[in-house]
Design a protein around this motif. Structure first.
Motif, PDB file in Angstrom:
ATOM      1  N   CYS A 158    -152.422 -25.493 -19.010  1.00  0.00           N
ATOM      2  CA  CYS A 158    -152.594 -25.368 -17.886  1.00  0.00           C
ATOM      3  C   CYS A 158    -154.106 -26.167 -17.439  1.00  0.00           C
ATOM      4  O   CYS A 158    -154.678 -25.421 -17.986  1.00  0.00           O
ATOM      5  CB  CYS A 158    -152.124 -24.388 -17.218  1.00  0.00           C
TER       6      CYS A 158
ATOM      7  N   PRO B 104    -156.501 -19.110 -11.816  1.00  0.00           N
ATOM      8  CA  PRO B 104    -157.126 -18.332 -12.815  1.00  0.00           C
ATOM      9  C   PRO B 104    -157.136 -17.164 -12.550  1.00  0.00           C
ATOM     10  O   PRO B 104    -158.592 -17.412 -12.045  1.00  0.00           O
ATOM     11  CB  PRO B 104    -156.735 -19.498 -13.564  1.00  0.00           C
TER      12      PRO B 104
ATOM     13  N   GLY C 228    -153.653 -12.867 -15.168  1.00  0.00           N
ATOM     14  CA  GLY C 228    -152.561 -13.367 -14.613  1.00  0.00           C
ATOM     15  C   GLY C 228    -152.131 -14.593 -15.722  1.00  0.00           C
ATOM     16  O   GLY C 228    -150.917 -15.022 -16.196  1.00  0.00           O
ATOM     17  N   CYS C 229    -153.741 -14.490 -16.312  1.00  0.00           N
ATOM     18  CA  CYS C 229    -153.125 -16.292 -17.546  1.00  0.00           C
ATOM     19  C   CYS C 229    -152.982 -15.501 -18.906  1.00  0.00           C
ATOM     20  O   CYS C 229    -152.599 -16.234 -19.668  1.00  0.00           O
ATOM     21  CB  CYS C 229    -154.536 -16.967 -17.266  1.00  0.00           C
TER      22      CYS C 229
ATOM     23  N   SER D 236    -155.711 -26.668 -14.623  1.00  0.00           N
ATOM     24  CA  SER D 236    -157.195 -25.208 -14.398  1.00  0.00           C
ATOM     25  C   SER D 236    -157.229 -24.328 -14.702  1.00  0.00           C
ATOM     26  O   SER D 236    -158.704 -23.841 -14.239  1.00  0.00           O
ATOM     27  CB  SER D 236    -155.928 -25.204 -13.142  1.00  0.00           C
ATOM     28  N   HIS D 237    -156.514 -23.608 -15.862  1.00  0.00           N
ATOM     29  CA  HIS D 237    -156.821 -22.625 -16.806  1.00  0.00           C
ATOM     30  C   HIS D 237    -158.233 -22.504 -17.216  1.00  0.00           C
ATOM     31  O   HIS D 237    -158.932 -22.028 -17.347  1.00  0.00           O
ATOM     32  CB  HIS D 237    -155.679 -22.516 -16.895  1.00  0.00           C
TER      33      HIS D 237
ATOM     34  N   ARG E  55    -148.134 -21.035 -20.014  1.00  0.00           N
ATOM     35  CA  ARG E  55    -148.218 -22.325 -19.765  1.00  0.00           C
ATOM     36  C   ARG E  55    -149.905 -22.438 -20.333  1.00  0.00           C
ATOM     37  O   ARG E  55    -150.627 -23.753 -20.059  1.00  0.00           O
ATOM     38  CB  ARG E  55    -148.263 -22.132 -18.246  1.00  0.00           C
ATOM     39  N   ARG E  56    -150.576 -21.883 -20.628  1.00  0.00           N
ATOM     40  CA  ARG E  56    -151.693 -21.662 -20.544  1.00  0.00           C
ATOM     41  C   ARG E  56    -152.703 -22.769 -21.539  1.00  0.00           C
ATOM     42  O   ARG E  56    -153.643 -23.544 -21.117  1.00  0.00           O
ATOM     43  CB  ARG E  56    -152.549 -20.993 -21.515  1.00  0.00           C
TER      44      ARG E  56
ATOM     45  N   ARG F 207    -151.032 -12.600 -10.389  1.00  0.00           N
ATOM     46  CA  ARG F 207    -151.077 -13.309 -10.647  1.00  0.00           C
ATOM     47  C   ARG F 207    -151.055 -14.494  -9.194  1.00  0.00           C
ATOM     48  O   ARG F 207    -151.683 -15.241  -9.158  1.00  0.00           O
ATOM     49  CB  ARG F 207    -149.254 -13.981 -11.593  1.00  0.00           C
TER      50      ARG F 207
ATOM     51  N   CYS G 175    -149.469 -16.230 -19.739  1.00  0.00           N
ATOM     52  CA  CYS G 175    -148.804 -17.161 -19.701  1.00  0.00           C
ATOM     53  C   CYS G 175    -148.980 -18.337 -20.564  1.00  0.00           C
ATOM     54  O   CYS G 175    -149.571 -18.879 -20.816  1.00  0.00           O
ATOM     55  CB  CYS G 175    -149.434 -17.653 -18.161  1.00  0.00           C
TER      56      CYS G 175
HETATM   57  S1  SF4 Z   1    -152.403 -20.405 -17.200  1.00  0.00           S
HETATM   58 FE1  SF4 Z   1    -151.962 -21.645 -15.281  1.00  0.00          FE
HETATM   59  S2  SF4 Z   1    -149.731 -21.401 -15.164  1.00  0.00           S
HETATM   60 FE2  SF4 Z   1    -150.416 -19.944 -16.016  1.00  0.00          FE
HETATM   61  S3  SF4 Z   1    -151.411 -18.014 -14.704  1.00  0.00           S
HETATM   62 FE3  SF4 Z   1    -153.014 -19.292 -15.420  1.00  0.00          FE
HETATM   63  S4  SF4 Z   1    -153.129 -20.373 -13.499  1.00  0.00           S
HETATM   64 FE4  SF4 Z   1    -150.711 -20.283 -13.580  1.00  0.00          FE
END
Ligand code: SF4
Length: 247
Positions: free
Chosen positions: A154, A140, A144-145, A156-157, A150-151, A133, A148
Motif C-alpha cells: 500500500c 492511513p 487502521g494500518c 499511501s501507507h 495490504r501494508r 480504518r 492490515c
Molecule cells: S495499509 Fe493501506 S489499505 Fe491498509 S488500512 Fe492502511 S491505508 Fe488502508
C-alpha cells in the motif's frame, strides 16, 4: 546466565514454576488430544484483519491466550490488550466457526486474566477496528494500518511512513545483515532520509531472501531511538519483513 542470577531471579523463578504449573493445568483442561498451536497467524481476509495469538487451543475446551511476561503486568489488562484479545477471538471464530470458550491474557505475575468475550463484545471490537480504518477516509492511520495485510504493497501507507505519521514501519536497502547466536537477525538498512539498525528479527517473520542491496520493508517494529546518525529498531513477535516487496 541462569535465571537465579538475575536481580529478581528468585521471584521470577518462583513465579515461573507456579505459573508454569498453572499454565500446564490450563492447557491440560482442554483434553489429552487437544490441538495446541503457538504464534500461528489467523486471518479474516474478508475484513482485512489478521493476528498472531500466542497460544490457540482446540480440544474439549477452546482457548485463545496472550502471554504477558513483563514484570509490570497489571492484574487487569489494558484496553488495547482487551481489544487485541477480542480480535483474536473473532479470528478464531472466523477460522473455526465458534468463539473460544476462554479468551485470556496469561501473566507471569498474576496468572490467568480472563476477559468477557461474548459475541456482542467481539462484534463491537471488530466494528471499532473497521471504523477506525474508515474514520480517516482513504488516509492511513496507526490503528487502521497496523494489522492490515495490504501494508507491504500500500503506497499511501508508505507515504505516511515517510511523512512520520506511522511510527512502526521502515523501508530501505539492506547494507548489512548478521545472525546472532540466538538465531535472531540484525539488518542495517539505508534509506534516503537516514540509516537504520533493526535487531531481534526472527527468521520466521521474513518473506524473501535477505541479501545486501535488496529493498526491504518492515512493519510492526519498535523504534528504540533515533539520532542524526541512525535509528535503532527492535523486532517483536508480530513484526513482519518482506524483502523485494515490489518484486
Ligand atoms: S495499509 Fe493501506 S489499505 Fe491498509 S488500512 Fe492502511 S491505508 Fe488502508
Amino acid at each position: 546466565m541462569h535465571v537465579s542470577e538475575l536481580r529478581n531471579g528468585r521471584m521470577t523463578r518462583a513465579r515461573l514454576v507456579a505459573r508454569g504449573t498453572q499454565l500446564a493445568a490450563l492447557l491440560a483442561s482442554a483434553g489429552s488430544g487437544a490441538d495446541i498451536t503457538c504464534e500461528e497467524p489467523l486471518a479474516d481476509a474478508s475484513r482485512l484483519l489478521w493476528g498472531i495469538p500466542d497460544i490457540v487451543v482446540r480440544g474439549s475446551r477452546t482457548m485463545v491466550l496472550d502471554l504477558k511476561t513483563g514484570a509490570d503486568a497489571a492484574t487487569d489488562v489494558s484496553e488495547s490488550v482487551r481489544l487485541q484479545l477480542l480480535l483474536y477471538s473473532h479470528l478464531f471464530r472466523f477460522t473455526y466457526g465458534a468463539l473460544p470458550a476462554v479468551t485470556a491474557a496469561f501473566s507471569l505475575a498474576h496468572g490467568l486474566i480472563e476477559i468477557p468475550a461474548q459475541p456482542e463484545a467481539v462484534d463491537l471490537a471488530v466494528e471499532s477496528v473497521i471504523a477506525a480504518r474508515h474514520a480517516t477516509g482513504a488516509r492511513p492511520s496507526p490503528e487502521g494500518c497496523r494489522h492490515c495485510p495490504r501494508r507491504f504493497a500500500c503506497e499511501s501507507h508508505w507515504a505516511a511512513v515517510h511523512e512520520g505519521d506511522l511510527a512502526d514501519a521502515l523501508e530501505g536497502v539492506i547494507s548489512e545483515s548478521a545472525t546472532a547466536e540466538s538465531g535472531l537477525i540484525a539488518l542495517r538498512i539505508s534509506s534516503q532520509a537516514s540509516k537504520h539498525l533493526v535487531t531481534g528479527i526472527s527468521d520466521e517473520t521474513i518473506r524473501g531472501d535477505v541479501a545486501v542491496g535488496s529493498h526491504v520493508r518492515i512493519v510492526r517494529a519498535l523504534q528504540l531511538s533515533s539520532s542524526e546518525r541512525q535509528a535503532m529498531w527492535r523486532g517483536g513477535k508480530t513484526t513482519a519483513v518482506e524483502v523485494d516487496p515490489l518484486g
